[in-house]
Scaffold this motif. Structure first.
Motif, PDB file in Angstrom:
ATOM      1  N   THR A 168      -3.836  -3.407 -13.455  1.00  0.00           N
ATOM      2  CA  THR A 168      -3.261  -3.753 -12.152  1.00  0.00           C
ATOM      3  C   THR A 168      -4.302  -3.945 -11.051  1.00  0.00           C
ATOM      4  O   THR A 168      -5.363  -3.313 -11.056  1.00  0.00           O
ATOM      5  CB  THR A 168      -2.226  -2.686 -11.740  1.00  0.00           C
ATOM      6  OG1 THR A 168      -1.344  -3.261 -10.782  1.00  0.00           O
ATOM      7  CG2 THR A 168      -2.881  -1.440 -11.145  1.00  0.00           C
ATOM      8  N   GLU A 169      -3.985  -4.812 -10.103  1.00  0.00           N
ATOM      9  CA  GLU A 169      -4.843  -5.066  -8.941  1.00  0.00           C
ATOM     10  C   GLU A 169      -4.021  -5.813  -7.892  1.00  0.00           C
ATOM     11  O   GLU A 169      -2.953  -6.332  -8.194  1.00  0.00           O
ATOM     12  CB  GLU A 169      -6.071  -5.888  -9.355  1.00  0.00           C
ATOM     13  CG  GLU A 169      -7.237  -5.777  -8.390  1.00  0.00           C
ATOM     14  CD  GLU A 169      -8.555  -6.256  -9.017  1.00  0.00           C
ATOM     15  OE1 GLU A 169      -9.326  -5.415  -9.509  1.00  0.00           O
ATOM     16  OE2 GLU A 169      -8.797  -7.475  -9.012  1.00  0.00           O
ATOM     17  N   GLN A 170      -4.549  -5.825  -6.664  1.00  0.00           N
ATOM     18  CA  GLN A 170      -3.893  -6.587  -5.579  1.00  0.00           C
ATOM     19  C   GLN A 170      -4.894  -7.567  -4.996  1.00  0.00           C
ATOM     20  O   GLN A 170      -5.133  -7.565  -3.804  1.00  0.00           O
ATOM     21  CB  GLN A 170      -3.418  -5.631  -4.485  1.00  0.00           C
ATOM     22  CG  GLN A 170      -2.386  -4.616  -4.933  1.00  0.00           C
ATOM     23  CD  GLN A 170      -1.892  -3.762  -3.781  1.00  0.00           C
ATOM     24  OE1 GLN A 170      -2.687  -3.137  -3.094  1.00  0.00           O
ATOM     25  NE2 GLN A 170      -0.592  -3.729  -3.563  1.00  0.00           N
ATOM     26  N   SER A 171      -5.482  -8.381  -5.852  1.00  0.00           N
ATOM     27  CA  SER A 171      -6.587  -9.208  -5.376  1.00  0.00           C
ATOM     28  C   SER A 171      -6.233 -10.690  -5.256  1.00  0.00           C
ATOM     29  O   SER A 171      -7.106 -11.517  -5.056  1.00  0.00           O
ATOM     30  CB  SER A 171      -7.791  -9.033  -6.301  1.00  0.00           C
ATOM     31  OG  SER A 171      -7.400  -9.276  -7.631  1.00  0.00           O
ATOM     32  N   VAL A 193      -4.357   0.675   2.744  1.00  0.00           N
ATOM     33  CA  VAL A 193      -4.512   1.060   1.343  1.00  0.00           C
ATOM     34  C   VAL A 193      -4.297  -0.161   0.461  1.00  0.00           C
ATOM     35  O   VAL A 193      -3.249  -0.809   0.534  1.00  0.00           O
ATOM     36  CB  VAL A 193      -3.481   2.159   0.989  1.00  0.00           C
ATOM     37  CG1 VAL A 193      -3.616   2.559  -0.471  1.00  0.00           C
ATOM     38  CG2 VAL A 193      -3.653   3.369   1.900  1.00  0.00           C
ATOM     39  N   GLU A 194      -5.294  -0.482  -0.345  1.00  0.00           N
ATOM     40  CA  GLU A 194      -5.176  -1.675  -1.184  1.00  0.00           C
ATOM     41  C   GLU A 194      -5.866  -1.499  -2.523  1.00  0.00           C
ATOM     42  O   GLU A 194      -6.918  -0.873  -2.610  1.00  0.00           O
ATOM     43  CB  GLU A 194      -5.842  -2.889  -0.504  1.00  0.00           C
ATOM     44  CG  GLU A 194      -5.238  -3.277   0.795  1.00  0.00           C
ATOM     45  CD  GLU A 194      -5.976  -4.461   1.409  1.00  0.00           C
ATOM     46  OE1 GLU A 194      -5.962  -5.543   0.806  1.00  0.00           O
ATOM     47  OE2 GLU A 194      -6.575  -4.291   2.479  1.00  0.00           O
ATOM     48  N   ASN A 195      -5.280  -2.113  -3.553  1.00  0.00           N
ATOM     49  CA  ASN A 195      -5.896  -2.142  -4.878  1.00  0.00           C
ATOM     50  C   ASN A 195      -6.816  -3.352  -5.016  1.00  0.00           C
ATOM     51  O   ASN A 195      -6.555  -4.257  -5.805  1.00  0.00           O
ATOM     52  CB  ASN A 195      -4.809  -2.230  -5.954  1.00  0.00           C
ATOM     53  CG  ASN A 195      -4.448  -0.883  -6.535  1.00  0.00           C
ATOM     54  OD1 ASN A 195      -3.340  -0.410  -6.357  1.00  0.00           O
ATOM     55  ND2 ASN A 195      -5.391  -0.254  -7.215  1.00  0.00           N
ATOM     56  N   ASN A 196      -7.871  -3.379  -4.214  1.00  0.00           N
ATOM     57  CA  ASN A 196      -8.838  -4.459  -4.363  1.00  0.00           C
ATOM     58  C   ASN A 196     -10.159  -4.026  -3.749  1.00  0.00           C
ATOM     59  O   ASN A 196     -10.262  -2.923  -3.200  1.00  0.00           O
ATOM     60  CB  ASN A 196      -8.319  -5.766  -3.745  1.00  0.00           C
ATOM     61  CG  ASN A 196      -7.985  -5.618  -2.274  1.00  0.00           C
ATOM     62  OD1 ASN A 196      -8.737  -5.017  -1.508  1.00  0.00           O
ATOM     63  ND2 ASN A 196      -6.841  -6.164  -1.872  1.00  0.00           N
TER      64      ASN A 196
END
Lengths: 586, 286
Positions: free
Chosen positions: A321-324, A539-542
């Motif tokens: 998973t990622e938010q990129s 807050v971010e997954n990247n």
């Protein structure tokens, strides 16, 4: 684990082994048992992009209150091999119990270290000796877990027959139940009462256990989507696979295309002809779609693109998973055109926003992106039954044949006050028009006059100027009086919620704004929120803080925004967030 | 019954002598012969000089992105198979940037009539070498002559499972109209390559050159377009370029195989859900 008195209210079970061991199967059955016993379940899979041989682990979290993500640690750990123990033993909570098959070199001896219990549990050996096949190790494992967790045998047997009866017959059902009882018996002999984690049973109210991908597919069907074209890609393919099964029964069509270029172009062809059409993709597939994304903008064709983000760049890590890809869909593609990017934060929102996306696409005649992530795209959560009475279909300015016949001098791209023109479909009488990838006049015919260009550009771009009322505004959670703010989108919804709770226990009050629409940017609401904070954490997954950058590009922020970033390929654990905020505000 | 002028929206602006004039004439003739209505016919074009056809041919038109004619045309046809759909591409559109779509459209066998206007170069962008340019062809993009062998569209189509393969010449609009009519009546994907000179950029492959270098397949009375081996031989033989109906095969069309309700296309669905049935499906997730 969380407890109220002696009653467990939140627990996390990890099943780990190698790809091909049946980790997913075992975990899914356990998740379903827990859901039926009335628990809110949230699973977390950490799988390699590989069919066999590489390490894999699956956590099943159950809580008496709604949960949206993984826990900070593991309470019950079932390991199919020692490698899994070496990798994950440090995640075990105090009071936790581990059962390990112990094949290969036994790295652990039965012991109790630092109030964690370690047992050797010979799953494969038991399976071979009693069933002449190692495949039964999964049921034996489930049997052992059922003893430790006090699971209801009737519920388990029900699920086993649902899984096997139709496909494999009564005999296999009985063998699996025998394996289950054997596992339970062996665990009884081995596990001391101090290591039991008994869970209560209560009504489950017909709740569902499903993934975000499945919820998007269900939303698409409910929204009247009947044309779906896509190319296989992790972790988005589950959307398609569900539709492939159920579309034909509703006179819908799923087409596997040769690539993502074809997928989006085909969806646009179908939408132009009048179907509610959709495609789904991830990572590099999204990049291939950028070309037709612009076409949808220029030709003003409604379409829904579900993009389930995975780890990039390039092939990256397809199952993690990622938010990129926020930048890709908010800024991507050539030229300028109106677009809508929605970001569901929960499985329920995956369903609701999909229906919303189809309506927005029709009303504003533009592409709508549903931006989700592998985390809740593929993982399962308990959700309340969808309220189907709330499903409303709005096709915007799509003309009926009768309406069209009443129009003199029909212009597909007529200049209107709101920029949206009425839409006729090919095959209709009196609606003849062109759909142009080139700049065009009101009839759709190519026009390179700069005056027309300016008017057409303004027509298209103003479509979303007043869309705010129809978009999903950000939502503020937590202590609204607090001056510590957290902002996030997508899957961080769960861990941020829990982080706020953890901070509260430490005496720090915080609030959280969940971004639900990324584009058009909800400037006013975000500005208000920022104005009410003295300190803000995004807050971010990247790696680079894409949401943070987006916010800063839209709003003058009088203080420094702090980014809490995770690009490890794993979803946030609540403590990763709460600990960083704790440290920063002290 | 419509007349050719009913399909004539405006006079084209192609270069004088361009092959596209003949193609435009053939399209109008075929549309009339097939008794079509401009309001039921959908024409999807790609990028190139052929793409201007939509500005002159009065039908529902979709001028797609470069190379993406077929995916768009497929989406239209599959969601509303009641509409006759014609896709038009140039050699660059079909054989270069859109080649993947070409092969898969052939094997899928959706009932679309696909015309590939082959002028052996990129005309609209000023004459660059294309996948059908001859070895050694000198152009602005290959000033020392191209070092690539040309692609044979019809042969590729045959290898890809094509069920209707024709080749016409823009200088013979009557025959071309006949091929288009046949193609549109064909169940499944009909592919017609059209040899069409670019009078501005191609000083080698001219109208005259084509007249001298093409041969009608029907001149051989024994030629059987249903015989795949013969078709392959014909397309592989050295010498003159075979023109006419090269191959035809009876195979189920994709839309006949996949559409759940042949009488009610996807676009005519009532979108309101049968909630009871829907909830029955969802129950499996309980």
């Amino acid at each position: 684990m969380k407890k109220i008195g002696n009653k467990i209210t939140d627990i996390s079970v990890m099943i780990a082994g190698k790809a091909g061991d049946g980790v997913l199967f075992t975990g899914n059955v356990l998740a379903k048992i827990l859901k039926r016993q009335g628990w809110w379940v949230s699973t977390y899979r950490d799988f390699p992009s590989n069919i066999r041989g590489e390490p894999t682990n699956y956590s099943i979290r159950a809580s008496l209150e709604k949960v949206y993500g993984r826990a900070d640690d593991v309470d019950v750990f079932m390991a199919f091999d020692c490698g899994a123990v070496i990798e994950h033993a440090d995640k075990m909570a105090k009071g936790g119990i581990l059962l390990c098959d112990g094949i290969g070199i036994a790295h652990i001896a039965p012991s109790r270290i630092d109030s964690r219990t370690y047992n050797i549990f010979p799953l494969r050996k038991l399976a071979r000796e009693n069933f002449k096949s190692e495949i039964y190790k999964n049921m034996i494992a489930l049997g052992a877990l059922s003893h430790i967790l006090h699971l209801n045998f009737r519920v388990i047997e029900g699920i086993i027959s649902e899984v096997f009866l139709e496909r494999k017959g009564e005999k296999i059902v009985q063998e699996n139940i025998r394996a289950l009882r054997l596992g339970c018996q062996k665990a009884k002999e081995m596990v001391g009462t101090e290591d039991l984690h008994p869970l209560i049973e209560r009504k489950d109210h017909g709740r569902l256990l499903l993934s975000g991908d499945e919820a998007i597919a269900m939303g698409a069907l409910a929204a009247g989507c009947r044309y779906f074209a896509a190319y296989p890609i992790c972790p988005a393919t589950e959307i398609w696979q569900w539709l492939a099964v159920h579309f034909p029964g509703f006179n819908g069509l799923v087409v596997q295309t040769e690539d993502e270029l074809a997928a989006l172009n085909m969806a646009l062809g179908a939408s132009y002809a009048g179907a509610r059409a959709m495609t789904s993709t991830s990572g590099p597939g999204g990049s291939l779609m950028m070309e037709a994304f612009s076409l949808a903008g220029m030709a003003e064709i409604p379409v829904v693109i579900a993009h389930v983000q995975r780890v990039g760049p390039s092939t990256g890590m397809p199952t993690k998973t990622e938010q990129s890809d926020l930048d890709q869909w908010v800024y991507g593609a050539h030229g300028e055109f109106p677009r809508i990017v929605l970001s569901p934060g929960t499985i329920e929102e995956c369903f609701d926003f999909t229906i919303k996306a189809f309506n927005l696409a029709d009303v504003y005649q533009c592409p709508v992106v549903l931006l989700t992530e592998q985390d809740y795209g593929q993982n399962l959560r308990t959700v309340r039954k969808f309220d189907m009475t709330k499903v409303k279909i709005d096709r915007g300015k799509l003309l009926s044949q009768d309406q069209l016949e009443g129009i003199r001098d029909y212009k597909r791209y007529r200049f209107t006050p709101d920029g949206v023109s009425s839409r006729a479909l090919p095959g209709m009488k009196n609606g003849l028009h062109m759909v142009e990838s080139n700049e065009h006049d009101e009839y759709g015919y190519r026009d390179e006059d700069s005056g027309n260009r300016i008017r057409m550009m303004q027509k298209r771009m103003k479509k979303l100027e007043n869309a705010g009322k129809d978009l999903v505004p950000p939502k503020v959670w937590g202590d609204k009086e607090s001056q510590i703010g957290i902002i996030g989108f997508g899957s961080t919804f769960g861990p941020i919620h829990e982080a706020i709770f953890q901070l509260k226990e430490e005496g720090i009050r915080a609030k959280y704004m969940q971004m639900k629409t990324l584009w058009p940017f909800p400037r006013k609401k975000v500005e208000e929120f920022l104005g009410s904070c003295e300190e803000v954490f995004i807050v971010e997954n990247n790696f680079s803080g894409q949401l943070s950058r987006l916010i800063r590009s839209q709003i003058q922020v009088p203080f420094k925004i702090k980014n809490i970033l995770n690009y490890s390929s794993q979803a946030f654990r609540p403590q990763e967030i709460s600990a960083q905020i704790h440290k920063a505000v002290q | 019954m419509k007349k050719e002028k009913d399909f004539h929206l405006s006079d084209p602006t192609w270069c004088r002598g361009c092959g596209l004039f003949g193609i435009f004439a053939a399209l109008k003739k075929a549309a009339v012969t097939l008794d079509l209505d401009p309001e039921e016919l959908v024409v999807v074009t790609g990028i190139g000089c052929h793409g201007r056809l939509n500005n002159h041919f009065k039908t529902y038109g979709f001028h797609a992105l470069h190379g993406r004619t077929l995916p768009v045309a497929s989406g239209v046809k599959l969601s509303n198979p009641f509409l006759p759909v014609i896709g038009i591409s140039g050699d660059g559109d079909a054989y270069s940037i859109g080649l993947g779509h070409f092969i898969h459209a052939l094997r899928r066998n959706i009932s679309i009539t696909y015309l590939v206007v082959d002028n052996r170069l990129y005309a609209l962008t000023q004459g660059q070498t294309s996948p059908t340019s001859d070895m050694g062809y000198v152009s602005v993009s290959a000033p020392y002559g191209t070092k690539e062998f040309p692609l044979n569209g019809p042969r590729l189509a045959l290898a890809s499972g094509g069920t209707f393969i024709g080749r016409g010449f823009s200088g013979y609009p009557k025959q071309l109209a006949f091929l288009i009519e046949k193609g549109m009546a064909h169940k499944g994907f009909s592919f017609i390559e059209i040899l069409s000179p670019c009078v501005t950029h191609n000083k080698v492959i001219t109208t005259q050159w084509f007249r001298e270098n093409i041969a009608q397949v029907e001149e051989d009375p024994k030629y059987d377009p249903k015989n795949r081996t013969e078709a392959w031989k014909k397309l592989s033989s050295e010498g003159k370029i075979p023109v006419g109906l090269i191959y035809i095969e009876d195979k189920p069309s994709y839309e006949d195989l996949v559409l759940p309700d042949k009488e009610r296309p996807v676009v005519f669905n009532d979108l309101n859900l049968d909630i009871e049935r829907y909830e029955k499906i969802i129950e499996k997730f309980q």
